[in-house]
Design a protein around this motif. Structure first.
Motif, PDB file in Angstrom:
ATOM      1  N   ILE A 142       0.843  -1.201   0.000  1.00 36.17           N
ATOM      2  CA  ILE A 142       0.000   0.000   0.000  1.00 36.17           C
ATOM      3  C   ILE A 142       0.877   1.249   0.000  1.00 36.17           C
ATOM      4  CG2 ILE A 142      -1.725   1.298   1.312  1.00 36.17           C
ATOM      5  CD1 ILE A 142      -2.667  -1.396   2.468  1.00 36.17           C
ATOM      6  N   HIS A 143       0.587   2.181  -0.906  1.00 37.33           N
ATOM      7  CA  HIS A 143       1.358   3.424  -1.003  1.00 37.33           C
ATOM      8  C   HIS A 143       0.841   4.451   0.001  1.00 37.33           C
ATOM      9  CE1 HIS A 143       3.304   2.987  -5.233  1.00 37.33           C
ATOM     10  NE2 HIS A 143       3.239   1.821  -4.609  1.00 37.33           N
ATOM     11  N   LEU A 144       1.776   5.163   0.637  1.00 37.28           N
ATOM     12  CA  LEU A 144       1.420   6.211   1.593  1.00 37.28           C
ATOM     13  C   LEU A 144       2.037   7.537   1.170  1.00 37.28           C
ATOM     14  CD1 LEU A 144       2.112   4.371   4.984  1.00 37.28           C
ATOM     15  CD2 LEU A 144      -0.061   4.530   3.761  1.00 37.28           C
ATOM     16  N   ASN A 145       1.263   8.619   1.300  1.00 41.11           N
ATOM     17  CA  ASN A 145       1.846   9.934   1.046  1.00 41.11           C
ATOM     18  C   ASN A 145       2.599  10.395   2.292  1.00 41.11           C
ATOM     19  OD1 ASN A 145      -0.044  11.046   2.887  1.00 41.11           O
ATOM     20  ND2 ASN A 145      -1.529  11.431   1.247  1.00 41.11           N
ATOM     21  N   ILE A 152      11.965   9.277  -0.899  1.00 45.31           N
ATOM     22  CA  ILE A 152      12.422  10.457  -0.159  1.00 45.31           C
ATOM     23  C   ILE A 152      12.222  11.734  -0.974  1.00 45.31           C
ATOM     24  CG2 ILE A 152      14.448  11.541   0.897  1.00 45.31           C
ATOM     25  CD1 ILE A 152      15.536   8.588   1.187  1.00 45.31           C
ATOM     26  N   ILE A 153      12.404  11.639  -2.285  1.00 46.37           N
ATOM     27  CA  ILE A 153      12.296  12.832  -3.135  1.00 46.37           C
ATOM     28  C   ILE A 153      10.890  13.414  -3.084  1.00 46.37           C
ATOM     29  CG2 ILE A 153      12.455  13.699  -5.503  1.00 46.37           C
ATOM     30  CD1 ILE A 153      14.570  11.559  -6.034  1.00 46.37           C
ATOM     31  N   GLU A 154       9.880  12.570  -3.296  1.00 38.98           N
ATOM     32  CA  GLU A 154       8.500  13.052  -3.278  1.00 38.98           C
ATOM     33  C   GLU A 154       8.072  13.421  -1.863  1.00 38.98           C
ATOM     34  OE1 GLU A 154       4.579  14.042  -4.483  1.00 38.98           O
ATOM     35  OE2 GLU A 154       6.555  14.022  -5.456  1.00 38.98           O
ATOM     36  N   TYR A 155       8.558  12.680  -0.874  1.00 41.37           N
ATOM     37  CA  TYR A 155       8.260  12.997   0.528  1.00 41.37           C
ATOM     38  C   TYR A 155       8.719  14.417   0.857  1.00 41.37           C
ATOM     39  CZ  TYR A 155       8.680  12.834   5.659  1.00 41.37           C
ATOM     40  OH  TYR A 155       8.593  13.108   7.004  1.00 41.37           O
ATOM     41  N   THR A 156       9.931  14.757   0.449  1.00 36.97           N
ATOM     42  CA  THR A 156      10.478  16.085   0.731  1.00 36.97           C
ATOM     43  C   THR A 156       9.651  17.177   0.062  1.00 36.97           C
ATOM     44  OG1 THR A 156      12.701  15.142   0.917  1.00 36.97           O
ATOM     45  CG2 THR A 156      12.549  17.520   0.569  1.00 36.97           C
ATOM     46  N   ARG A 157       9.222  16.918  -1.165  1.00 38.82           N
ATOM     47  CA  ARG A 157       8.391  17.902  -1.869  1.00 38.82           C
ATOM     48  C   ARG A 157       7.081  18.128  -1.118  1.00 38.82           C
ATOM     49  NH1 ARG A 157       4.195  18.693  -4.759  1.00 38.82           N
ATOM     50  NH2 ARG A 157       3.503  16.529  -4.570  1.00 38.82           N
ATOM     51  N   GLN A 158       6.451  17.040  -0.684  1.00 47.12           N
ATOM     52  CA  GLN A 158       5.175  17.167   0.025  1.00 47.12           C
ATOM     53  C   GLN A 158       5.354  17.826   1.390  1.00 47.12           C
ATOM     54  OE1 GLN A 158       2.974  13.458   0.163  1.00 47.12           O
ATOM     55  NE2 GLN A 158       3.342  13.039  -2.003  1.00 47.12           N
ATOM     56  N   GLY A 167      11.361   5.344  -4.817  1.00 51.49           N
ATOM     57  CA  GLY A 167      10.242   4.410  -4.764  1.00 51.49           C
ATOM     58  C   GLY A 167      10.448   3.090  -5.473  1.00 51.49           C
ATOM     59  N   ILE A 168      11.405   3.030  -6.405  1.00 51.45           N
ATOM     60  CA  ILE A 168      11.510   1.838  -7.250  1.00 51.45           C
ATOM     61  C   ILE A 168      11.978   0.606  -6.487  1.00 51.45           C
ATOM     62  CG2 ILE A 168      13.858   2.434  -8.032  1.00 51.45           C
ATOM     63  CD1 ILE A 168      13.072   1.169 -10.740  1.00 51.45           C
ATOM     64  N   ARG A 169      12.907   0.791  -5.545  1.00 50.60           N
ATOM     65  CA  ARG A 169      13.412  -0.376  -4.818  1.00 50.60           C
ATOM     66  C   ARG A 169      12.389  -0.914  -3.820  1.00 50.60           C
ATOM     67  NH1 ARG A 169      19.401   1.912  -3.392  1.00 50.60           N
ATOM     68  NH2 ARG A 169      18.310   3.895  -3.619  1.00 50.60           N
ATOM     69  N   CYS A 170      11.730  -0.005  -3.085  1.00 49.23           N
ATOM     70  CA  CYS A 170      10.761  -0.518  -2.112  1.00 49.23           C
ATOM     71  C   CYS A 170       9.473  -0.965  -2.797  1.00 49.23           C
ATOM     72  CB  CYS A 170      10.488   0.484  -0.992  1.00 49.23           C
ATOM     73  SG  CYS A 170      10.075   2.130  -1.469  1.00 49.23           S
ATOM     74  N   GLN A 206       4.527   1.225   1.737  1.00 49.17           N
ATOM     75  CA  GLN A 206       5.717   1.896   1.229  1.00 49.17           C
ATOM     76  C   GLN A 206       5.462   3.382   1.044  1.00 49.17           C
ATOM     77  OE1 GLN A 206       5.526  -0.147  -2.886  1.00 49.17           O
ATOM     78  NE2 GLN A 206       6.474   1.840  -3.334  1.00 49.17           N
ATOM     79  N   LEU A 207       6.547   4.161   1.137  1.00 49.20           N
ATOM     80  CA  LEU A 207       6.468   5.605   0.940  1.00 49.20           C
ATOM     81  C   LEU A 207       6.388   5.892  -0.554  1.00 49.20           C
ATOM     82  CD1 LEU A 207       6.609   8.502   1.992  1.00 49.20           C
ATOM     83  CD2 LEU A 207       9.107   8.304   1.998  1.00 49.20           C
ATOM     84  N   GLU A 208       5.279   6.435  -0.991  1.00 52.15           N
ATOM     85  CA  GLU A 208       5.080   6.696  -2.416  1.00 52.15           C
ATOM     86  C   GLU A 208       6.030   7.793  -2.903  1.00 52.15           C
ATOM     87  OE1 GLU A 208       1.465   7.553  -5.576  1.00 52.15           O
ATOM     88  OE2 GLU A 208       1.156   7.948  -3.450  1.00 52.15           O
ATOM     89  N   GLY A 209       6.759   7.487  -3.968  1.00 50.62           N
ATOM     90  CA  GLY A 209       7.684   8.468  -4.526  1.00 50.62           C
ATOM     91  C   GLY A 209       8.981   8.602  -3.762  1.00 50.62           C
TER      92      GLY A 209
END
Length: 455
Positions: A132-135, A227-233, A202-205, A222-225
């Motif tokens: 399951i993807h999480l924002n 660390i990169i997308e997490y930081t943006r959000q 996101g690709i490895r997880c 898993q964290l969607e996107g």
């Protein structure tokens, strides 16, 4: 039909600087079933070449994994080349936290067996049966759950400079090593624990989440996107960043700062530091962490042996490294007996961060300014002599200078003697061609700076 690069990295860097265009560094991936990866690769290379897109991309029967640098004005056209394929319609592009126009200097699109090497040989494993993807907000909230086990599915040299607080950080060199280690450690928690994972983009997880579901874990997230997308959000929504330190990236930047926490140390002296470099000895190229002081003292080398080698004439260096494998095949990244302060970490070990401002105070360095005075013009290989064109200001014998570039890195030294327009001189001014001996190769993309110290 041109399916390969015709320009060197130096030539490409020169063209980018002359064009003066803003470029966007980004990454994306998509798992899908690709019938003919070679034809897919060729089609992408042709389409992207027309847009001056650069970067590193892997394609396989299981999908695509890409890190790219694209001119900002061509971004939408680039997106259209992706969405021409049904499986990439609406694909998310992870834009880098920190931008650099020279992040990539050539276009590489390679066909591989897998886009993420996993060491698995199981025909029943379905990589699309993911967790399951999480924002970012959902991810932060789940971190408060006592039943959560948080795992970093990156390599040791990545998590060493930055990770989520409380994460398990396996001391591994490759993704494929992580899977059996974590699987063994969590065997007794397949039903009663929530397995939460993350990686860079996101690709490895994504593959890891599918693997652990295949292994019988019932609650996989898993964290969607990544660390990169997490930081943006986090920035866009004003959330608290649970990630501390730097996010390691696989281009010449080698990292982008997420918070001002430093959680690593110089591998040579032990001072707080999180700056990755590659050893200046091209026959070694070891990836390790080196502070400014050690970089200056060791001239960017990882050991005294490498320091001795780079002071030899270029031709002798070539003889020494002839037939050697590349450094990242000789050494494990960031692991060498020469690195006295490289720590072997327990996967559950907590670290105590140090703030960037504190590190600055510890170093007690004098304030200094870098003044751009010239650009690389030529390198005379046999004589080991660099030529620069002076564009502004003035240089004098005895000045401290810095040569910097995407491939060269940073080299500081005192300019003891030089020639101007072929003749011995004490000063050099704008439009002069200045030549001087250097124990390393310079590139056309290199810049020459005058170092001015101020109390």
């Amino acid at each position: 039909m041109q399916l390969y690069n015709t320009l060197s990295a130096e030539q490409r860097a020169q063209l980018i600087e002359e064009a003066g265009q803003n470029r966007i560094t980004l990454s994306f991936y998509q798992y899908a079933k690709i019938q003919d990866p070679q034809q897919f690769r060729n089609d992408l290379f042709l389409a992207w070449s027309k847009l001056d897109a650069l970067g590193r991309t892997y394609v396989a029967h299981e999908g695509i994994n890409a890190q790219m640098s694209v001119p900002a004005e061509n971004l939408e056209a680039f997106r259209e080349t992706l969405e021409a394929y049904d499986f990439m319609k609406g694909i998310r592009l992870n834009v880098a936290v920190e931008q650099d126009d020279l992040s990539f200097l050539k276009l590489t699109v390679k066909v591989r067996n897998k886009i993420v090497a996993d060491g698995l040989d199981d025909a029943t494993f379905d990589v699309t049966n993911k967790g399951i993807h999480l924002n970012a907000k959902e991810f932060n909230e789940m971190l408060n759950d006592p039943d959560v086990v948080l795992v970093d599915f990156r390599n040791h040299y990545e998590s060493e400079v930055g990770h989520f607080t409380g994460a398990i950080t396996p001391d591994v060199d490759t993704f494929r090593e992580s899977l059996p280690i974590i699987n063994e450690q969590l065997q007794d928690h397949k039903q009663n624990k929530k397995l939460l994972m993350y990686c860079t983009g996101g690709i490895r997880c994504e593959k890891a989440s599918a693997y652990f579901k295949h292994q019988g874990f019932e609650n996989v997230f898993q964290l969607e996107g990544g660390i990169i997308e997490y930081t943006r959000q986090v920035k866009a929504e004003g959330l608290e960043s649970k990630f501390i330190g730097k996010n390691f990236v696989f281009d010449h930047r080698l990292g982008e700062r997420i918070t001002d926490d430093i959680i690593a140390n110089c591998h040579q002296c032990g001072k707080p530091c999180d700056t990755h470099v590659n050893c200046a000895n091209e026959g070694c190229h070891l990836l390790f962490i080196q502070c400014d002081e050690c970089h200056e003292q060791m001239h960017g080398c990882c050991s005294n042996e490498c320091l001795d080698i780079i002071q030899l004439p270029i031709e002798e260096q070539k003889v020494i490294r002839k037939g050697l494998q590349k450094g990242n095949l000789i050494f494990k990244k960031g692991k060498s007996d020469a690195l006295k302060f490289k720590k072997e970490r327990n996967v559950f070990e907590e670290v105590i961060p140090v703030k960037v401002a504190i590190v600055t105070e510890i170093r007690k360095k004098k304030h200094e300014r870098k003044i751009l005075v010239g650009h690389g013009a030529h390198y005379f290989t046999k004589a080991s002599v660099a030529q620069f064109t002076i564009t502004n200001s003035e240089l004098k014998a005895g000045d401290e200078v810095l040569i910097a570039g995407p491939s060269t890195g940073e080299e500081r030294f005192v300019l003891e003697a030089f020639k101007v327009n072929g003749k011995d001189a004490e000063t050099a001014k704008a439009d002069d061609k200045i030549t001087f001996a250097v124990p390393f190769r310079i590139r056309l993309s290199d810049k020459l700076y005058l170092i001015k110290k101020e109390n």
